[in-house]
Design a protein around this motif. Structure first.
Motif, short mmCIF file in Angstrom:
data_model
loop_
_atom_site.label_atom_id
_atom_site.label_comp_id
_atom_site.label_asym_id
_atom_site.label_seq_id
_atom_site.Cartn_x
_atom_site.Cartn_y
_atom_site.Cartn_z
N PHE A 281 0.82 -1.21 0.00
CA PHE A 281 0.00 0.00 0.00
C PHE A 281 0.85 1.27 0.00
N GLU A 282 2.00 1.24 0.69
CA GLU A 282 2.87 2.41 0.66
C GLU A 282 3.48 2.61 -0.73
N PHE A 283 3.75 1.52 -1.42
CA PHE A 283 4.31 1.63 -2.77
C PHE A 283 3.26 2.17 -3.75
N MET A 284 2.04 1.70 -3.63
CA MET A 284 0.99 2.21 -4.52
C MET A 284 0.73 3.69 -4.27
N SER A 285 0.75 4.10 -3.01
CA SER A 285 0.55 5.51 -2.70
C SER A 285 1.71 6.36 -3.21
N ALA A 286 2.94 5.84 -3.05
CA ALA A 286 4.11 6.58 -3.54
C ALA A 286 4.05 6.74 -5.05
N ARG A 287 3.69 5.68 -5.76
CA ARG A 287 3.60 5.75 -7.22
C ARG A 287 2.55 6.77 -7.64
N ASP A 288 1.40 6.75 -6.98
CA ASP A 288 0.35 7.72 -7.31
C ASP A 288 0.85 9.15 -7.14
N ALA A 289 1.60 9.38 -6.04
CA ALA A 289 2.13 10.72 -5.79
C ALA A 289 3.14 11.12 -6.87
N ILE A 290 4.01 10.19 -7.24
CA ILE A 290 5.06 10.48 -8.22
C ILE A 290 4.47 10.80 -9.59
N ILE A 291 3.51 9.99 -10.02
CA ILE A 291 2.98 10.21 -11.38
C ILE A 291 2.05 11.43 -11.45
N THR A 292 1.62 11.93 -10.30
CA THR A 292 0.81 13.16 -10.28
C THR A 292 1.63 14.35 -9.82
N ASP A 293 2.96 14.19 -9.79
CA ASP A 293 3.90 15.27 -9.49
C ASP A 293 3.74 15.81 -8.08
N LYS A 294 3.47 14.93 -7.11
CA LYS A 294 3.40 15.31 -5.69
C LYS A 294 4.71 14.91 -5.01
N ILE A 295 5.06 15.59 -3.93
CA ILE A 295 6.30 15.27 -3.22
C ILE A 295 6.04 14.54 -1.89
N GLU A 296 4.78 14.23 -1.60
CA GLU A 296 4.42 13.54 -0.37
C GLU A 296 3.13 12.76 -0.59
N THR A 297 2.83 11.86 0.33
CA THR A 297 1.59 11.09 0.24
C THR A 297 0.53 11.70 1.15
N PRO A 298 -0.75 11.54 0.82
CA PRO A 298 -1.80 12.06 1.70
C PRO A 298 -1.91 11.28 3.01
N GLU A 299 -1.54 10.01 2.99
CA GLU A 299 -1.66 9.19 4.19
C GLU A 299 -0.64 9.57 5.27
N HIS A 300 0.53 10.05 4.83
CA HIS A 300 1.61 10.36 5.78
C HIS A 300 2.45 11.47 5.17
N ASP A 301 1.96 12.70 5.31
CA ASP A 301 2.62 13.83 4.64
C ASP A 301 3.85 14.29 5.42
N HIS A 302 4.51 15.31 4.90
CA HIS A 302 5.77 15.76 5.50
C HIS A 302 5.59 16.32 6.91
N ASN A 303 4.50 17.04 7.16
CA ASN A 303 4.26 17.54 8.51
C ASN A 303 4.09 16.39 9.50
N SER A 304 3.42 15.33 9.06
CA SER A 304 3.24 14.16 9.90
C SER A 304 4.59 13.51 10.22
N ILE A 305 5.47 13.43 9.22
CA ILE A 305 6.80 12.88 9.44
C ILE A 305 7.58 13.71 10.44
N LEU A 306 7.51 15.05 10.31
CA LEU A 306 8.25 15.94 11.20
C LEU A 306 7.71 15.89 12.63
N ARG A 307 6.40 15.80 12.77
CA ARG A 307 5.83 15.72 14.12
C ARG A 307 6.29 14.45 14.83
#
Length: 358
Positions: A281-307
């Motif tokens: 599931f993390e790979f499918m989410s990462a691929r979706d983000a990459i092909i839509t030109d996003k730099i993070e996933t909605p499930e675990h975004d950068h703010n979530s990582i930093l917190r």
């Protein structure tokens, strides 16, 4: 379907599980592996039907055919390798914990934003359908207002070098505590106002056991117990004003039970049969983000990582555990840190009466 080619940095146990998952996942291929030991890389490639093997991480990062890199090395070099990937324009998923402290995590994500390159943390529980369904139950207030979360996690890992060695970014908190603590922050949708940890150190200087009481806005609380010395039940329970929700395995849940105030089961949800290992599931989410030109996933975004990096670092430092690694705070940093309360900001929160048992 076009095959998405994945390169894996590291040839250890987790890397093997990831490779096996990718071999079964439609639209993905474990295309390349790199290890600092050439024999290990070659053997890993043969064992997992991987096309290319490299004896250096830099070689794999430079491979023009690699479309996503999975960093499955020890904690101490996650950030360094992630920055190399980003500088090379390579999207990357970083094995949890994203890094061993907040400063290095911030450096990576700042670079990802500057270069506009995808970078995510492979904290698989955040992507699984069952945990997503669990979180929706909480968000939909099926148990009323959340009052308390209780969680335990423990495994006998005291002979595993990457866990016990401070030079590798070891410790029970970073390796295991991220699972229940991430769930707590996800449930509460806020950083704690303060926390009170009791930490037992291993003879190498890392934390072996952590008992943490966290206090959140509106009088909500959480208690988390973490150990690397024995196997515990690894459960999590959310208590609300109208019932409770029980998660049977905080690392890779197989069942979630919603119970009424009197303890009767109201709803039981189980892991979907289509789930393979859980990594997919993390790979499918990462691929979706990459092909839509996003730099993070909605499930675990950068703010979530930093917190998450913030909270684990603040807990660790409150117990006097400094790692012999770059980016660790100075004494002046620590003085500032423990006099600041940050609310929902990813900056560190202040501990309440920290305790440490040597």
């Amino acid at each position: 379907m076009i095959t998405f080619k994945v390169g894996i940095l590291g040839a250890g146990h987790i890397a093997g599980e990831v490779a096996e998952c990718l071999n079964k996942l439609s639209g993905f291929s474990p295309y390349a592996v790199a290890s600092r030991d050439e024999a290990s890389a070659t053997a890993f490639a043969v064992a997992h039907q991987i096309e290319k093997s490299y004896s250096s991480y830099d070689e794999l990062i430079a491979d023009p055919d690699v479309e996503l890199i999975y960093i499955a090395t020890v904690n101490s070099n996650h950030a360094e390798l992630a920055k190399k990937c980003i500088e090379a324009g390579k999207p990357c998923l970083v094995e949890k914990p994203f890094s061993y402290n907040l400063n290095t995590a911030r450096e990576v994500l700042d670079l990802a934003r500057e270069k506009h390159v995808f970078c995510g943390e492979a904290l698989w529980t955040r992507y699984m359908p069952l945990t997503q369904a669990f979180h929706k139950l909480v968000a939909d207030n099926v148990i009323g207002t959340v009052r308390h979360v209780s969680a335990t996690i423990g495994f006998d890992l005291h002979e595993v070098e990457r866990i016990t060695d401070p030079n590798l970014g070891g410790g029970a908190l970073l390796d295991l505590g991220i699972y229940p603590l991430s769930m707590v922050l996800w449930i509460m949708q806020a950083m704690p106002k303060n926390f009170s940890p009791s930490i037992t150190k291993w003879n190498s200087g890392v934390d072996a056991m952590d008992s943490i009481q966290l206090n959140f806005p509106q009088g909500r609380t959480a208690s988390v117990f973490i150990t690397m010395t024995y196997k515990s039940d690894n459960s999590l329970t959310v208590y609300g004003t109208s019932g409770r929700i029980e998660v049977d395995d905080v690392i890779c849940p197989t069942k979630v039970t919603f119970r009424s105030l009197n303890g009767e089961p109201v709803q039981v949800m189980e892991r979907p049969e289509k789930q393979e290992s859980g990594y997919e599931f993390e790979f499918m989410s990462a691929r979706d983000a990459i092909i839509t030109d996003k730099i993070e996933t909605p499930e675990h975004d950068h703010n979530s990582i930093l917190r998450m990096a913030n909270l684990m670092e603040a807990i660790r430092l409150s117990g006097g555990i400094l790692l012999p690694l770059p980016g660790e705070p100075t004494p002046d940093d620590l003085k500032q840190r423990f006099t600041k309360v940050s609310g929902n900001d990813p900056a560190p929160s202040a501990p309440a009466s920290p305790k440490a048992n040597a």
